[in-house]
Design an enzyme around this catalytic site. Structure first.
Site, PDB file in Angstrom:
ATOM      1  N   HIS A 160      47.544   2.505  47.471  1.00  0.00           N
ATOM      2  CA  HIS A 160      47.688   1.176  46.848  1.00  0.00           C
ATOM      3  C   HIS A 160      46.389   0.704  46.198  1.00  0.00           C
ATOM      4  O   HIS A 160      46.116  -0.491  46.135  1.00  0.00           O
ATOM      5  CB  HIS A 160      48.150   0.122  47.864  1.00  0.00           C
ATOM      6  CG  HIS A 160      49.315   0.550  48.690  1.00  0.00           C
ATOM      7  ND1 HIS A 160      50.621   0.297  48.326  1.00  0.00           N
ATOM      8  CD2 HIS A 160      49.392   1.264  49.846  1.00  0.00           C
ATOM      9  CE1 HIS A 160      51.440   0.810  49.246  1.00  0.00           C
ATOM     10  NE2 HIS A 160      50.716   1.420  50.175  1.00  0.00           N
ATOM     11  N   SER A 281      28.983   2.332  21.360  1.00  0.00           N
ATOM     12  CA  SER A 281      29.648   1.239  20.663  1.00  0.00           C
ATOM     13  C   SER A 281      28.841   0.875  19.431  1.00  0.00           C
ATOM     14  O   SER A 281      27.612   0.943  19.440  1.00  0.00           O
ATOM     15  CB  SER A 281      29.752   0.033  21.598  1.00  0.00           C
ATOM     16  OG  SER A 281      29.851  -1.155  20.843  1.00  0.00           O
ATOM     17  N   LYS A 287      26.544   0.652  25.619  1.00  0.00           N
ATOM     18  CA  LYS A 287      27.822   1.229  26.039  1.00  0.00           C
ATOM     19  C   LYS A 287      27.830   2.754  26.072  1.00  0.00           C
ATOM     20  O   LYS A 287      27.224   3.414  25.234  1.00  0.00           O
ATOM     21  CB  LYS A 287      28.953   0.771  25.092  1.00  0.00           C
ATOM     22  CG  LYS A 287      29.356  -0.676  25.245  1.00  0.00           C
ATOM     23  CD  LYS A 287      29.960  -1.035  26.602  1.00  0.00           C
ATOM     24  CE  LYS A 287      31.317  -0.435  26.858  1.00  0.00           C
ATOM     25  NZ  LYS A 287      32.401  -1.029  26.113  1.00  0.00           N
ATOM     26  N   ASN A 289      31.132   5.089  26.526  1.00  0.00           N
ATOM     27  CA  ASN A 289      32.584   4.983  26.722  1.00  0.00           C
ATOM     28  C   ASN A 289      33.231   6.348  26.944  1.00  0.00           C
ATOM     29  O   ASN A 289      32.901   7.311  26.259  1.00  0.00           O
ATOM     30  CB  ASN A 289      33.221   4.329  25.488  1.00  0.00           C
ATOM     31  CG  ASN A 289      32.722   2.913  25.268  1.00  0.00           C
ATOM     32  OD1 ASN A 289      32.455   2.191  26.217  1.00  0.00           O
ATOM     33  ND2 ASN A 289      32.588   2.534  24.010  1.00  0.00           N
ATOM     34  N   GLU A 294      40.028   8.910  27.748  1.00  0.00           N
ATOM     35  CA  GLU A 294      41.035   7.936  27.291  1.00  0.00           C
ATOM     36  C   GLU A 294      42.026   8.579  26.328  1.00  0.00           C
ATOM     37  O   GLU A 294      43.230   8.304  26.370  1.00  0.00           O
ATOM     38  CB  GLU A 294      40.352   6.759  26.596  1.00  0.00           C
ATOM     39  CG  GLU A 294      39.515   5.911  27.535  1.00  0.00           C
ATOM     40  CD  GLU A 294      38.655   4.925  26.753  1.00  0.00           C
ATOM     41  OE1 GLU A 294      39.132   3.829  26.493  1.00  0.00           O
ATOM     42  OE2 GLU A 294      37.522   5.272  26.388  1.00  0.00           O
ATOM     43  N   GLN A 326      66.469  22.875  13.306  1.00  0.00           N
ATOM     44  CA  GLN A 326      65.229  23.149  12.580  1.00  0.00           C
ATOM     45  C   GLN A 326      64.103  22.197  13.017  1.00  0.00           C
ATOM     46  O   GLN A 326      62.933  22.550  12.976  1.00  0.00           O
ATOM     47  CB  GLN A 326      65.495  22.983  11.077  1.00  0.00           C
ATOM     48  CG  GLN A 326      64.292  23.113  10.188  1.00  0.00           C
ATOM     49  CD  GLN A 326      64.698  23.116   8.726  1.00  0.00           C
ATOM     50  OE1 GLN A 326      65.286  24.074   8.235  1.00  0.00           O
ATOM     51  NE2 GLN A 326      64.408  22.040   8.021  1.00  0.00           N
TER      52      GLN A 326
HETATM   53  N1  ARG Z   1      64.983  26.914   8.604  1.00  0.00           N
HETATM   54  C1  ARG Z   1      66.057  27.097   9.532  1.00  0.00           C
HETATM   55  C2  ARG Z   1      65.638  26.640  10.939  1.00  0.00           C
HETATM   56  O1  ARG Z   1      64.482  26.576  11.220  1.00  0.00           O
HETATM   57  C3  ARG Z   1      66.450  28.512   9.595  1.00  0.00           C
HETATM   58  C4  ARG Z   1      67.914  28.725   9.838  1.00  0.00           C
HETATM   59  C5  ARG Z   1      68.693  28.173   8.729  1.00  0.00           C
HETATM   60  N2  ARG Z   1      70.059  28.549   8.856  1.00  0.00           N
HETATM   61  C6  ARG Z   1      71.012  27.984   8.127  1.00  0.00           C
HETATM   62  N3  ARG Z   1      72.194  28.388   8.302  1.00  0.00           N
HETATM   63  N4  ARG Z   1      70.728  27.027   7.280  1.00  0.00           N
HETATM   64  O2  ARG Z   1      66.462  26.332  11.740  1.00  0.00           O
END
Ligand code: ARG
Length: 474
Positions: A160, A281, A287, A289, A294, A326
């Protein structure tokens, strides 16, 4: 690839993507970081096609040689996958086309970018696992080394945020060390689940070509082929799991950083961080820091945010591949780019810090933190613990009323509270005495912490072995 068109999929389209849609969907700016994995996966595929007769040996060798050339070009910065292409797969295939013409088009037989990207992202994570594990291992070693030096350095142990019982700096630092050892272990185990090869899954259903999945998996350092073609292209658990390991690791770093920040404040003065990791600072000349600590604390926010971002990305996705996937890569890359330097800096900060054992010892003066030990004394003389607790509570109250501390007590005062107190009771008030008494396994006594350090070394040895199997399969 159709000569001028930079898409892999132009055939069925009359029109083109709008410039805005193109800019919105391209991922090369992120996934160009997969170029080595892409070339490696392509070369393995070509070799496998040569072996299974999908390509003649001559064709396979031409493709592999051209891929090696591309590798050298990128390394020598003669050529680089550039913004004109949709993603790393398209960019590399286009370069291959420039080098060997139509033969380049044979390479994409029986595979899809869906299984490719899932494979290469795994390979990338595996490689970075090695970098992160090495940094983390060195951090643990640094903590163990400091613990070894401070087996006999007493300091207040807190609950605590209040002084609770004396501990040693060694015990405190080892407590942090164990958290990092668990992080390392999590890294190794997450690696096991990740280490399955999607290639051969094709777009989602597998392929009718005689792709040798075992060979591809072995060639690319995977333990085995992924068992289900749909799961192989849809699964990003390994990214989420990895981001969780990183987020928790950053939380651990942040907790340690917070202690260093407090301990370097004048109210504590337990530690002085090196000039290398502190700033001044622009207005207050005095200072010093703890900015790096941080920032480590602050950057844990990014790791936590990216983990929740990844879970959110996955939550509504039907099987199998969806373009949403993606967007796992910016989260993954940004997290790794943050976590690895954070671990390295924490180690450096600990290595260069100057610890003030006197200040830690002084903080125990008059803090009543040996009250438990005084109660334990009575227990050893046959008094039930509850009763002993109440008696020592009364002693503390009397001290507070008189404006004195446990150190000021005389035997006579103690005996007024209970006749079982004898001369050696005054020893119980010494913090080092209380520390040395906690010889139980896992306790703060120097010999117990020494054993703990040996135990930590053993655990690290086992984890290192697991990681080696993952990272150097052959
Ligand atoms: N750039 C795409 C990714 O990173 C690769 C696969 C894309 N496939 C597709 N059917 N558009 O996921």
């Amino acid at each position: 690839m159709q000569g001028r068109d930079r898409k892999m999929w132009g055939g069925r389209f009359e029109g083109k993507l709008s410039p805005e849609a193109e800019a919105y969907s391209f991922s090369l700016q992120h996934d160009q970081r997969l170029w080595k994995q892409e070339l490696h996966a392509c070369a393995a595929h070509a070799r496998m096609m040569g072996i299974t007769g999908m390509l003649s040996a001559h064709e396979a060798n031409r493709i592999i040689d051209a891929l090696l050339e591309i590798h050298d070009e990128i390394e020598a910065e003669v050529w680089h996958p550039s913004g004109a292409y949709e993603d790393i797969h398209t960019a590399i295939e286009a370069r291959l086309y420039e080098k060997i013409g139509a033969l380049a088009g044979k390479l994409h037989t029986g595979r899809s970018r869906n299984d490719l990207v899932a494979t290469e992202t795994r390979m990338w994570v595996r490689e970075r696992t090695g970098d992160l594990a090495r940094a983390l291992l060195r951090l643990c070693e640094q903590l163990m080394e400091l613990a070894q030096q401070h087996l006999e350095t007493p300091m207040p142990g807190l609950t605590h945020q209040q002084h609770a019982q004396p501990v040693t700096l060694a015990q405190h630092l080892m407590a942090h060390c164990w958290a990092f050892i668990r992080d390392l272990s999590r890294l190794a185990h997450a690696g096991d689940r990740m280490n399955l090869c999607p290639l051969g899954a094709g777009a989602l259903s597998g392929t009718s070509f005689p792709i040798d999945r075992e060979l591809l998996a072995a060639e690319l350092g995977f333990a085995m082929p992924a068992p289900n073609s749909m799961d192989a292209v849809a699964d990003r658990d390994f990214v989420a799991e990895y981001l969780f390991v990183c987020a928790l690791l950053m939380v651990h770093l942040s907790r340690l950083a917070q202690e260093l920040i407090l301990w370097s404040a004048p109210e504590y003065g337990y530690v002085e961080l090196s000039d290398e990791h502190t700033t001044g600072s622009s207005i207050m000349p005095q200072k010093k820091n703890p900015d790096i600590a941080e920032l480590i604390r602050g950057r844990s926010a990014l790791a936590i945010g990216n983990l929740t971002g990844m879970l959110a990305l996955l939550k509504g996705l039907p099987l199998t591949y969806n373009r949403d996937l993606q967007d796992d890569k910016p989260l993954l890359f940004a997290t790794l780019d943050t976590v690895i330097p954070s671990v390295i800096l924490m180690r450096q900060m600990l290595e260069k810090a100057r610890w003030d054992a006197e200040r830690m010892r002084a903080a125990l003066q008059g803090d009543f933190s040996t009250a438990t030990e005084l109660a334990d004394y009575l227990v050893r003389k046959g008094v039930p613990f509850r009763e002993a607790h109440g008696i020592v509570g009364g002693i503390v109250r009397e001290c507070l009323q008189q404006g004195i501390t446990l150190e000021d007590l005389t035997l006579e005062m103690l005996q007024r509270h209970h006749p079982r107190f004898e001369a050696d009771a005054l020893e119980a008030i010494d913090p080092m005495h209380a520390i040395r008494a906690r010889t139980i396994q896992g306790g703060t006594a120097p010999e117990a912490v020494q054993q703990q350090i040996e135990q930590a070394k053993q655990w690290l040895g086992v984890i290192e072995h697991q990681l080696n199997e993952l990272l150097n399969p052959n």
